[in-house]
Design an enzyme around this catalytic site. Structure first.
Site, mmCIF file in Angstrom:
data_model
loop_
_atom_site.group_PDB
_atom_site.id
_atom_site.type_symbol
_atom_site.label_atom_id
_atom_site.label_comp_id
_atom_site.label_asym_id
_atom_site.label_seq_id
_atom_site.Cartn_x
_atom_site.Cartn_y
_atom_site.Cartn_z
ATOM 1 N N ARG A 151 15.532 45.306 -13.455
ATOM 2 C CA ARG A 151 15.111 44.663 -12.273
ATOM 3 C C ARG A 151 15.462 42.930 -12.762
ATOM 4 N NH1 ARG A 151 15.070 42.329 -7.524
ATOM 5 N NH2 ARG A 151 13.114 42.377 -6.182
ATOM 6 N N GLY A 152 16.426 42.388 -12.126
ATOM 7 C CA GLY A 152 17.042 40.968 -12.729
ATOM 8 C C GLY A 152 15.798 39.989 -12.659
ATOM 9 N N GLY A 200 34.598 39.228 -7.509
ATOM 10 C CA GLY A 200 35.330 39.743 -6.673
ATOM 11 C C GLY A 200 35.588 41.228 -6.576
ATOM 12 N N ASP A 240 12.696 40.361 -12.803
ATOM 13 C CA ASP A 240 11.730 40.305 -13.601
ATOM 14 C C ASP A 240 12.080 40.187 -15.225
ATOM 15 O OD1 ASP A 240 9.822 41.207 -11.621
ATOM 16 O OD2 ASP A 240 9.964 43.457 -12.262
ATOM 17 N N THR A 241 13.035 40.464 -15.529
ATOM 18 C CA THR A 241 13.332 40.591 -16.968
ATOM 19 C C THR A 241 14.799 40.015 -17.429
ATOM 20 O OG1 THR A 241 14.426 42.828 -17.028
ATOM 21 C CG2 THR A 241 11.767 42.444 -17.206
ATOM 22 N N ARG A 242 15.597 39.664 -16.486
ATOM 23 C CA ARG A 242 17.229 39.392 -17.096
ATOM 24 C C ARG A 242 16.934 38.342 -17.978
ATOM 25 N NH1 ARG A 242 19.442 38.537 -12.380
ATOM 26 N NH2 ARG A 242 20.920 40.402 -12.400
ATOM 27 N N GLU A 298 20.638 52.822 -8.121
ATOM 28 C CA GLU A 298 21.033 52.962 -9.554
ATOM 29 C C GLU A 298 20.664 53.949 -10.376
ATOM 30 O OE1 GLU A 298 22.655 49.059 -11.660
ATOM 31 O OE2 GLU A 298 20.726 49.742 -12.587
#
Length: 785
Positions: A23-24, A56, A26-28, A90
């Site tokens: 989950r970007g 793109g 939260d933790t990216r 995902e």
């Protein structure tokens, strides 16, 4: 190609070691970024969306492709993970990948979240799903249920939990776990695994039987038949079902350097790289006992050649945790004792269609031969006899070559077998423990392929072989088979290997070899180049098909009892008995005359098998060492007096021109078998007084035989007398010991009250139905008709 090859070679080409799902928000920029960098530094090529997807491009399709092309999926569950429909979709793709391919590893990482919250959708996960259910219509609620199920399934796998650890150490632990999983990745299976599906199917069912018993399976077969390939395929399909697994390859060869290395690898695999060093075999055995007792494991022991290897590597079955499975591949059919409980899987040869396809993939890189190569390809396929190794080696060696080169290569193959194939096959021969069994194998390959066991045993026992136990050892190593027909059969490639071993005794001078056959035998006799090295010689010059018996059945092969055998075809190759057709004419068109002098120097010749061979000169030249003589189509009217026969145990002169066998009494104290079948000129039998140990007398279709000499009545060891088709026989003396008597077709034999004691003998059995030959009850009679 079949479905197996499609799924195991083409589709399993991974672009990434790991796929990172997170989950970007939260933790990216924190934990996930640090984890990604650590994975890359460790050489683990990892996919994450913001680095890998070009602007793109369609993001969803690229993500799905990345999941399919990764060996491992790492799912970082954080507090807000379930809020993202993107993450949950995902997750569904990852679960779908795992369900369709058990080799795909899924590692859940619980970052600052309790695994039970993920599994039960409680805490922050409950709040996220409440929001989803408010936004979704009734028709879309099925999707929510799929998300819930996926979370439960993945959270149940266990995985890595941060807890109160430092993030740096936690990341290193994850990297180590991924490294171990990658080491445990699917094994490489042959690129063109034609026919593998159904060969793996039964083994696969056994692996998935959900039994709590400790199961042992033994995959048996000759060298090059595909045992290891089958074991690898089954391992790839199933190792994910077990808590630990290990594939120990080439144990026979590896154990030559001791067992410590194999023990160390097994422990490392089972304990996922955490095993301590092992310094000796005893220490390794103790540690293996401890390691395999606490988890359900799948262990493959590849190419095992003796029990010591099993005991050193794995010890006792009782050590293993319930539900564990052991697969052993071996050339030794009786590696495990009869009282051991195990499943045996014998690997069959490829059939002709599978063989042609496998050969074509290696020779032409397509499923069928190119135009102009079909007949040449069929010739190679027939030569290989369904042996995958041979098809692969020869196919690869001929790939891209012209028709002329193919033709030349095939001519060479007929003379000198391929060295790479020979080395694999010869391992089984070299594993024979003594010269006795090796010589027995070479004798069978040269002279007895296709012969019945009792015939072969009598012949070889007379040559001082311990035949029964020796043949058992050959069967155990898959060098010989004895199917329901009770005949010895040998794969053509194995027989080629035997012929090469004999050729290597003297590559340039066949006269100095121990056994000579056909063309070499003819050349030796013509050039008078035989030596004392020769122990067995066979020359079959027959070319005409024989029709014998009242039903005119074609006779492919006969043993000493004169019975014809129409052996079924096993395809156009496979394990073929070698047939030596006999002829019913003493003047075959291809007869060749040789000089008796050609045998003078063969002082150690014990076994001589001739068919329609004429010999001129003094028979005194023949060696006195002969024990077994089979001379079909013998051309003289009687056996010369100076032909030394005193050491013979077997004398086979069927289809001969004999009118009388010999004059007076010949003392042959060792003779057990005498076969004069189809000798149409024979009117009387010889005097049997000098044959005290004769056990079998076969006179089938001696159509002009009128009487049997009275001396037959004094033979106390004679148990078989076959007079089938002796249509002019009129007199039969008293028979003292015969237990199997065949008089079918003896139409002129009159059995009256005043004939002989044979009358009472037959009358005592007349009310009983006649039994098949081989019924060893007190009397077995086929009566005259």
């Amino acid at each position: 190609m079949d479905a197996f090859r499609d799924s195991y070679s083409s589709s399993y080409r991974c672009s990434y070691h790991a796929f990172l799902s997170f989950r970007g928000q939260d933790t990216r920029k924190g934990f996930t970024d640090h984890l990604y960098r650590a994975l890359e530094l460790a050489g683990i090529h990892t996919f994450r969306d913001d680095d890998e997807i070009k602007r793109g491009e369609k993001i969803e399709s690229e993500l799905e492709k990345a999941i399919q092309e990764s060996q491992v999926s790492i799912i970082v569950f954080s507090k807000d993970y379930a809020s993202s429909r993107w993450c949950l979709n995902e997750l569904l793709k990852i679960v779908e990948r795992r369900n369709t391919d058990r080799r795909h590893v899924v590692l859940p990482v619980f970052y600052d979240v309790d695994p039970s919250d993920v599994r039960k959708q409680s805490g922050s996960f409950a709040e996220a799903f409440a929001r989803h259910e408010k936004r979704f219509s009734t028709e879309e609620m099925d999707k929510v249920e799929l998300w819930r199920r996926a979370l439960r399934d993945v959270a149940s796998l266990g995985g890595m939990v941060l807890g109160d650890r430092y993030e740096g150490q936690f990341i290193q632990d994850i990297v180590e776990e991924i490294r171990n999983e990658l080491d445990h990745a699917a094994l490489d299976v042959a690129a063109f695994s034609v026919g593998m599906d159904y060969r793996v199917q039964r083994l696969n069912m056994w692996l998935q039987d959900e039994s709590n018993d400790v199961g042992v399976a033994v995959i048996c077969g000759m060298g090059g038949i595909g045992k290891s390939t089958i074991a690898k395929a089954a391992y790839n399909l199933n190792f994910g079902r077990f808590q630990g697994s290990s594939f120990l390859a080439d144990i026979r060869e590896s154990s030559e350097h001791g067992f410590v290395g194999l023990q160390r690898k097994l422990l490392s695999d089972i304990q996922k790289g955490k095993a301590k060093k092992v310094y000796n075999t005893d220490e390794g055995t103790i540690r293996i006992k401890q390691a395999v007792g606490y988890k359900k494991v799948l262990i493959v022991l590849d190419d095992v050649s003796n029990r010591d290897q099993l005991n050193a590597i794995l010890g006792m079955r009782e050590w293993l945790h319930p539900g564990s499975k052991i697969i052993i591949t071996t050339r030794h059919e009786h590696l495990l004792n009869a009282h051991d409980v195990f499943e045996k899987f014998m690997v069959p040869e490829l059939n002709e269609y599978e063989s042609l396809e496998l050969f074509s993939w290696h020779a032409f890189r397509q499923s069928h031969p190119e135009e102009g190569y079909m007949e040449l390809s069929r010739h190679v396929v027939q030569h290989c006899g369904g042996l995958p190794l041979a098809l692969e080696v020869l196919g690869s060696s001929l790939s891209g070559k012209s028709v002329e080169v193919w033709q030349s290569a095939l001519q060479k193959l007929d003379a000198i077998p391929n060295d790479k194939i020979q080395k694999v096959l010869r391992i089984s021969f070299d594993s024979l423990q003594d010269g006795h069994d090796k010589n027995l194998f070479l004798h069978i390959a040269s002279f007895f392929t296709g012969k019945k066991m009792d015939y072969t045993s009598t012949m070889l026992d007379s040559l001082e072989f311990y035949t029964r136990i020796g043949i058992e050892n050959l069967v155990d190593r898959c060098l010989v088979k004895i199917p329901g027909s009770n005949r010895l059969v040998m794969h053509q490639m194995v027989r080629n290997m035997a012929m090469e071993i004999i050729r290597e005794e003297s590559p340039d001078d066949p006269g100095k070899r121990s056994r000579v056959l056909q063309k070499d035998a003819s050349n030796i006799l013509r050039k008078l180049s035989g030596t004392e090295n020769i122990k067995g010689l066979m020359l079959n010059l027959a070319s005409k098909t024989t029709f014998v018996g009242c039903h005119k059945k074609r006779c492919h092969d006969e043993d000493y009892d004169g019975n014809c055998s129409r052996r079924r075809r096993l395809s156009f190759f496979a394990w073929k008995p070698i047939s030596f057709s006999s002829t019913n004419s003493a003047s075959a068109s291809n007869e060749t005359d040789f000089e008796a002098e050609a045998f003078r120097r063969m002082h150690n010749l014990e076994l001589l098998m001739l068919n329609n061979v004429n010999v001129r000169g003094s028979y005194e030249e023949f060696p006195k060492s002969l024990i077994c003589l089979s001379w079909r189509g013998f051309h003289l009217k009687s056996v010369p007096e100076n032909f030394y026969l005193e050491n013979l145990v077997v004398l086979d002169m069927r289809n001969s021109s004999l009118q009388h066998v010999w004059s007076g009494i010949r003392f042959l104290p060792r003779l057990k078998i005498l076969n004069l079948s189809h000798s149409h000129g024979l009117r009387t039998t010889p005097d049997f007084s000098g044959l005290p140990n004769l056990e079998r007398l076969i006179l089938k279709h001696c159509i002009n035989l009128v009487e049997v000499d009275e001396s037959i009545g004094y033979l106390e060891k004679l148990v078989v007398l076959n007079l089938q088709g002796c249509k002019n026989l009129m007199k039969l003396p008293i028979l003292r010991s015969v237990r199997d008597l065949d008089l079918s077709g003896c139409s002129k034999l009159v059995l009256g009250a005043n004939t002989t004691a044979t009358t009472d003998h037959l009358q005592s059995t007349a009310s009983r139905p006649f039994r098949h030959k081989g019924d060893w009850s007190p009397v077995c009679v086929r009566a005259a008709k």
